[in-house]
Scaffold this motif. Structure first.
Motif, PDB file in Angstrom:
ATOM      1  N   ALA A  22       0.842  -1.203   0.000  1.00 59.71           N
ATOM      2  CA  ALA A  22       0.000   0.000   0.000  1.00 59.71           C
ATOM      3  C   ALA A  22       0.877   1.252   0.000  1.00 59.71           C
ATOM      4  O   ALA A  22       0.584   2.230  -0.705  1.00 59.71           O
ATOM      5  N   GLY A  23       1.974   1.215   0.778  1.00 61.30           N
ATOM      6  CA  GLY A  23       2.904   2.355   0.809  1.00 61.30           C
ATOM      7  C   GLY A  23       3.553   2.583  -0.547  1.00 61.30           C
ATOM      8  O   GLY A  23       3.723   3.730  -0.981  1.00 61.30           O
ATOM      9  N   ILE A  24       3.897   1.501  -1.221  1.00 57.95           N
ATOM     10  CA  ILE A  24       4.498   1.622  -2.555  1.00 57.95           C
ATOM     11  C   ILE A  24       3.476   2.235  -3.517  1.00 57.95           C
ATOM     12  O   ILE A  24       3.812   3.113  -4.328  1.00 57.95           O
ATOM     13  N   ALA A  25       2.225   1.789  -3.416  1.00 57.00           N
ATOM     14  CA  ALA A  25       1.180   2.317  -4.315  1.00 57.00           C
ATOM     15  C   ALA A  25       1.055   3.833  -4.158  1.00 57.00           C
ATOM     16  O   ALA A  25       0.994   4.573  -5.155  1.00 57.00           O
ATOM     17  N   VAL A  26       1.034   4.322  -2.924  1.00 53.18           N
ATOM     18  CA  VAL A  26       0.893   5.771  -2.703  1.00 53.18           C
ATOM     19  C   VAL A  26       2.130   6.517  -3.219  1.00 53.18           C
ATOM     20  O   VAL A  26       2.010   7.567  -3.876  1.00 53.18           O
ATOM     21  N   ALA A  27       3.313   5.948  -2.961  1.00 57.12           N
ATOM     22  CA  ALA A  27       4.544   6.598  -3.458  1.00 57.12           C
ATOM     23  C   ALA A  27       4.529   6.656  -4.988  1.00 57.12           C
ATOM     24  O   ALA A  27       4.920   7.663  -5.587  1.00 57.12           O
ATOM     25  N   PHE A  28       4.062   5.595  -5.632  1.00 60.91           N
ATOM     26  CA  PHE A  28       3.980   5.578  -7.098  1.00 60.91           C
ATOM     27  C   PHE A  28       2.948   6.591  -7.594  1.00 60.91           C
ATOM     28  O   PHE A  28       3.150   7.243  -8.618  1.00 60.91           O
ATOM     29  N   ALA A  29       1.828   6.692  -6.874  1.00 56.56           N
ATOM     30  CA  ALA A  29       0.783   7.651  -7.269  1.00 56.56           C
ATOM     31  C   ALA A  29       1.348   9.068  -7.266  1.00 56.56           C
ATOM     32  O   ALA A  29       1.099   9.863  -8.175  1.00 56.56           O
ATOM     33  N   LYS A  30       2.139   9.393  -6.248  1.00 58.96           N
ATOM     34  CA  LYS A  30       2.720  10.747  -6.147  1.00 58.96           C
ATOM     35  C   LYS A  30       3.685  11.029  -7.291  1.00 58.96           C
ATOM     36  O   LYS A  30       3.923  12.179  -7.629  1.00 58.96           O
ATOM     37  N   GLU A  31       4.266   9.968  -7.854  1.00 64.20           N
ATOM     38  CA  GLU A  31       5.257  10.151  -8.924  1.00 64.20           C
ATOM     39  C   GLU A  31       4.655   9.988 -10.314  1.00 64.20           C
ATOM     40  O   GLU A  31       5.363   9.842 -11.298  1.00 64.20           O
ATOM     41  N   GLY A  32       3.316   9.961 -10.387  1.00 63.41           N
ATOM     42  CA  GLY A  32       2.652  10.033 -11.688  1.00 63.41           C
ATOM     43  C   GLY A  32       2.426   8.719 -12.397  1.00 63.41           C
ATOM     44  O   GLY A  32       2.064   8.709 -13.581  1.00 63.41           O
ATOM     45  N   ALA A  33       2.622   7.569 -11.707  1.00 70.98           N
ATOM     46  CA  ALA A  33       2.412   6.273 -12.377  1.00 70.98           C
ATOM     47  C   ALA A  33       0.925   5.979 -12.551  1.00 70.98           C
ATOM     48  O   ALA A  33       0.085   6.439 -11.766  1.00 70.98           O
ATOM     49  N   ASN A  34       0.592   5.203 -13.587  1.00 70.90           N
ATOM     50  CA  ASN A  34      -0.743   4.630 -13.724  1.00 70.90           C
ATOM     51  C   ASN A  34      -0.723   3.296 -12.987  1.00 70.90           C
ATOM     52  O   ASN A  34       0.192   2.490 -13.186  1.00 70.90           O
ATOM     53  N   ASP A  42      -6.857   7.538 -11.972  1.00 71.01           N
ATOM     54  CA  ASP A  42      -7.361   6.359 -12.648  1.00 71.01           C
ATOM     55  C   ASP A  42      -6.625   5.108 -12.173  1.00 71.01           C
ATOM     56  O   ASP A  42      -5.529   4.815 -12.622  1.00 71.01           O
ATOM     57  N   VAL A  43      -7.232   4.384 -11.229  1.00 81.81           N
ATOM     58  CA  VAL A  43      -6.578   3.200 -10.666  1.00 81.81           C
ATOM     59  C   VAL A  43      -7.402   1.967 -11.014  1.00 81.81           C
ATOM     60  O   VAL A  43      -8.603   1.913 -10.752  1.00 81.81           O
ATOM     61  N   LEU A  44      -6.741   0.966 -11.611  1.00 83.58           N
ATOM     62  CA  LEU A  44      -7.414  -0.303 -11.899  1.00 83.58           C
ATOM     63  C   LEU A  44      -7.227  -1.227 -10.696  1.00 83.58           C
ATOM     64  O   LEU A  44      -6.130  -1.315 -10.153  1.00 83.58           O
ATOM     65  N   THR A  45      -8.308  -1.902 -10.287  1.00 83.60           N
ATOM     66  CA  THR A  45      -8.147  -2.884  -9.202  1.00 83.60           C
ATOM     67  C   THR A  45      -8.660  -4.247  -9.661  1.00 83.60           C
ATOM     68  O   THR A  45      -9.638  -4.342 -10.411  1.00 83.60           O
ATOM     69  N   ASN A  46      -7.994  -5.282  -9.187  1.00 78.99           N
ATOM     70  CA  ASN A  46      -8.447  -6.657  -9.362  1.00 78.99           C
ATOM     71  C   ASN A  46      -8.358  -7.324  -7.998  1.00 78.99           C
ATOM     72  O   ASN A  46      -7.283  -7.321  -7.383  1.00 78.99           O
TER      73      ASN A  46
END
Ligand SMILES: NC(=O)c1ccc[n+]([C@@H]2O[C@H](COP(=O)([O-])OP(=O)(O)OC[C@H]3O[C@@H](n4cnc5c(N)ncnc54)[C@H](OP(=O)(O)O)[C@@H]3O)[C@@H](O)[C@H]2O)c1
Length: 193
Positions: free
Chosen positions: A19-31, A56-60
């Motif tokens: 979850a921490g990685i996801a937020v860090a990636f979101a801040k850096e502009g990743a899809n 725009d986040v895809l979840t499975n």
């Protein structure tokens, strides 16, 4: 933004380090294409990613040990974003000793380098998480903090910042590396690191 336009699959993103990685990636502009088994937890992480700027986040939701689910994950990600640049397997299924992780990372990096794929791993110190509180007593968790020279546990997002760097073009010359982010734990207590 170090990851603008990159498409990242992050497994085990519904809690803890993922979850921490996801937020860090979101801040850096990743899809982002995120997975986990607990839908409610995953939804909370999606809210945090949106707050961090990723709209725009895809979840499975599913079990990553199932072949069919992994296929769905890849297919839906490609369908939505058109490509996959980064894979972060962070679902607790890759739990192995430091030595095994080192060898696995170097082996995979060597196998994939000719395809233009870099492979690196992170060896974190103690990060408070659901898993940690399930498998360790409070005393053991405190003793890990006491043994960490920096004097505290890491936050999941601090681990995320290092993953951002390794996944970014700034680390284009780094592959086969097992990166320690343990607050110095391995200096004082090699057996725990
Ligand atoms: N925390 C630390 O101090 C620490 C230090 C070094 C290494 N690690 C390693 O880092 C990894 C993650 O640890 P964590 O502390 O972040 O744990 P965590 O908070 O329990 O997170 C584990 C994640 O993996 C997901 N997951 C587990 N099994 C799955 C499956 N079969 N299919 C799909 N998703 C699955 C969980 O999803 P659901 O919750 O939705 O089921 C959750 O999102 C583990 O391998 C751990 O050994 C942790």
């Amino acid at each position: 933004m170090a990851l603008r336009g990159k498409v990242a699959i992050i497994t085990g993103a519904s809690s803890g380090i993922g979850a921490g990685i996801a937020v860090a990636f979101a801040k850096e502009g990743a899809n982002l294409s995120l997975t986990g088994r607990k839908q409610k937890n995953l939804e909370e992480v999606v809210k945090d990613c949106k707050k961090a700027g990723c709209q725009d986040v895809l979840t499975n939701v599913g079990d990553i040990t199932q072949d069919a689910f992994r296929r769905t994950l890849v297919d839906t990600t490609k369908k939505k974003f058109g490509k996959i640049d980064i894979l972060i397997p962070k679902d607790g299924l890759y739990t192995m000793s430091k030595a095994a992780l080192d060898i696995f990372t170097r082996y995979l990096a060597h196998e994939l380098v000719s395809h233009g794929v870099r492979v690196n791993s992170i060896n974190p110190g103690y990060v408070p998480s659901q898993l940690g509180s399930e498998v360790m007593t409070d005393e053991l968790q405190q003793s890990l903090i006491n043994a960490t020279p920096i004097g505290r546990a890491a936050t999941p997002e601090e681990v995320g910042h290092i993953v951002v760097f390794l996944a970014s073009d700034k680390a284009a010359f780094v592959t086969g590396e097992c990166f320690k982010a343990d607050g110095g734990l391995s200096m004082t207590t090699p057996a725990l690191a």
